[in-house]
Write a protein that holds these residues in place. Structure first.
Motif, PDB file in Angstrom:
ATOM      1  N   LYS A  15      33.963 -53.526  18.605  1.00 54.92           N
ATOM      2  CA  LYS A  15      33.189 -52.861  19.661  1.00 54.92           C
ATOM      3  C   LYS A  15      32.226 -51.844  19.063  1.00 54.92           C
ATOM      4  O   LYS A  15      31.098 -51.699  19.530  1.00 54.92           O
ATOM      5  CB  LYS A  15      34.126 -52.181  20.655  1.00 54.92           C
ATOM      6  CG  LYS A  15      34.851 -53.145  21.549  1.00 54.92           C
ATOM      7  CD  LYS A  15      35.829 -52.439  22.460  1.00 54.92           C
ATOM      8  CE  LYS A  15      36.618 -53.453  23.273  1.00 54.92           C
ATOM      9  NZ  LYS A  15      37.675 -52.837  24.061  1.00 54.92           N
TER      10      LYS A  15
ATOM     11  N   ARG B 261      26.452 -50.493  17.575  1.00 57.03           N
ATOM     12  CA  ARG B 261      25.885 -49.831  16.382  1.00 57.03           C
ATOM     13  C   ARG B 261      24.479 -49.277  16.596  1.00 57.03           C
ATOM     14  O   ARG B 261      24.118 -48.273  16.020  1.00 57.03           O
ATOM     15  CB  ARG B 261      25.909 -50.772  15.193  1.00 57.03           C
ATOM     16  CG  ARG B 261      24.967 -51.941  15.304  1.00 57.03           C
ATOM     17  CD  ARG B 261      25.190 -52.975  14.203  1.00 57.03           C
ATOM     18  NE  ARG B 261      24.359 -54.141  14.366  1.00 57.03           N
ATOM     19  CZ  ARG B 261      24.637 -55.168  15.147  1.00 57.03           C
ATOM     20  NH1 ARG B 261      25.725 -55.169  15.873  1.00 57.03           N
ATOM     21  NH2 ARG B 261      23.810 -56.196  15.227  1.00 57.03           N
TER      22      ARG B 261
ATOM     23  N   TRP C  18      30.870 -52.044  16.115  1.00 56.21           N
ATOM     24  CA  TRP C  18      29.776 -52.813  15.522  1.00 56.21           C
ATOM     25  C   TRP C  18      28.797 -53.259  16.605  1.00 56.21           C
ATOM     26  O   TRP C  18      27.580 -53.199  16.429  1.00 56.21           O
ATOM     27  CB  TRP C  18      30.301 -54.027  14.749  1.00 56.21           C
ATOM     28  CG  TRP C  18      29.187 -54.854  14.194  1.00 56.21           C
ATOM     29  CD1 TRP C  18      28.754 -56.058  14.637  1.00 56.21           C
ATOM     30  CD2 TRP C  18      28.315 -54.500  13.107  1.00 56.21           C
ATOM     31  NE1 TRP C  18      27.687 -56.495  13.902  1.00 56.21           N
ATOM     32  CE2 TRP C  18      27.391 -55.560  12.948  1.00 56.21           C
ATOM     33  CE3 TRP C  18      28.228 -53.402  12.258  1.00 56.21           C
ATOM     34  CZ2 TRP C  18      26.401 -55.549  11.977  1.00 56.21           C
ATOM     35  CZ3 TRP C  18      27.239 -53.394  11.289  1.00 56.21           C
ATOM     36  CH2 TRP C  18      26.337 -54.450  11.152  1.00 56.21           C
ATOM     37  N   LYS C  19      29.312 -53.685  17.752  1.00 58.47           N
ATOM     38  CA  LYS C  19      28.433 -54.130  18.842  1.00 58.47           C
ATOM     39  C   LYS C  19      27.585 -52.991  19.386  1.00 58.47           C
ATOM     40  O   LYS C  19      26.473 -53.226  19.853  1.00 58.47           O
ATOM     41  CB  LYS C  19      29.258 -54.760  19.967  1.00 58.47           C
ATOM     42  CG  LYS C  19      29.752 -56.140  19.602  1.00 58.47           C
ATOM     43  CD  LYS C  19      30.532 -56.895  20.653  1.00 58.47           C
ATOM     44  CE  LYS C  19      30.621 -56.375  22.013  1.00 58.47           C
ATOM     45  NZ  LYS C  19      31.469 -57.161  22.920  1.00 58.47           N
TER      46      LYS C  19
ATOM     47  N   ASP D 268      21.751 -51.342  11.261  1.00 60.61           N
ATOM     48  CA  ASP D 268      22.534 -52.534  10.905  1.00 60.61           C
ATOM     49  C   ASP D 268      23.073 -52.513   9.477  1.00 60.61           C
ATOM     50  O   ASP D 268      23.287 -53.569   8.875  1.00 60.61           O
ATOM     51  CB  ASP D 268      21.726 -53.824  11.111  1.00 60.61           C
ATOM     52  CG  ASP D 268      21.335 -54.057  12.550  1.00 60.61           C
ATOM     53  OD1 ASP D 268      21.999 -53.505  13.449  1.00 60.61           O
ATOM     54  OD2 ASP D 268      20.374 -54.812  12.778  1.00 60.61           O
TER      55      ASP D 268
END
Length: 192
Positions: free
Chosen positions: A59, A64, A61-62, A19
């Protein structure tokens, strides 16, 4: 921003799994201009290309948490961008077809054939009814875009909403109108 080495990119992907927003920002800035230019070549629209770049990185980031599994980040980003651009073009083509049919429906008939006038009148009544059934926001966006010809960005500004939200309302309105009018049009056209 300069090009990332393979090792640095791997390091950023590993950090992204944890993250790390800075790692994400670095990847974004390393790719955004190249991806934007690539998409612009497909869509020919600056606004749409910017939206697609944001969607692609949203997308990423989702996903990750699985970033360290990505073998070739460059290929993944370009594939995602290409697919998103092509999906946009397909959607735009479908919307254009629906809009042309809705334009015909919404116009008054001036035929010499009384049966054609009855058909047109009945179709217009069904169209108006389907239009009234739309949620208020969808109907407003549809009327501003389709009937008044106002661009997405101007509608977004006028309604204090984002351009993607306006696009979504318009697309949903088209889909509702299409599904509400399909059977009616089929019955009217085939029974006269």
């Amino acid at each position: 921003m300069q090009k990332l080495t393979y090792e640095r990119e791997r390091e950023l992907l590993n950090q992204l799994t944890l993250d790390d927003e800075q790692a994400f920002t670095t990847l974004f800035h390393s790719y955004k201009n190249k991806i934007y230019g690539f998409i612009l070549g497909i869509t020919s629209s600056k606004e749409i290309s910017k939206d697609i770049v944001q969607d692609v990185f949203f997308k990423i980031w989702k996903m990750r948490r699985r970033a360290c599994e990505i073998e070739n980040f460059n290929a993944l980003v370009y594939r995602m961008a290409r697919n998103a651009a092509l999906d946009h073009l397909k959607r735009a083509s479908r919307e254009s077809t629906v809009l042309s049919h809705l334009s015909v429906i919404s116009k008054e008939s001036t035929s010499d054939d009384p049966f054609e006038d009855i058909k047109a009148s009945e179709i217009k009544v069904k169209y108006e009814s389907a239009l009234q059934k739309l949620p208020k926001q969808q109907r407003l966006v549809y009327e501003l875009k389709h009937l008044q010809g106002i661009e997405y960005a101007e509608i977004a500004k006028k309604l204090s909403l984002s351009v993607p939200t306006i696009r979504s309302h318009f697309r949903n309105a088209l889909n509702s109108l299409k599904s509400n009018l399909f059977l009616t049009l089929f019955i009217i056209i085939t029974h006269f």
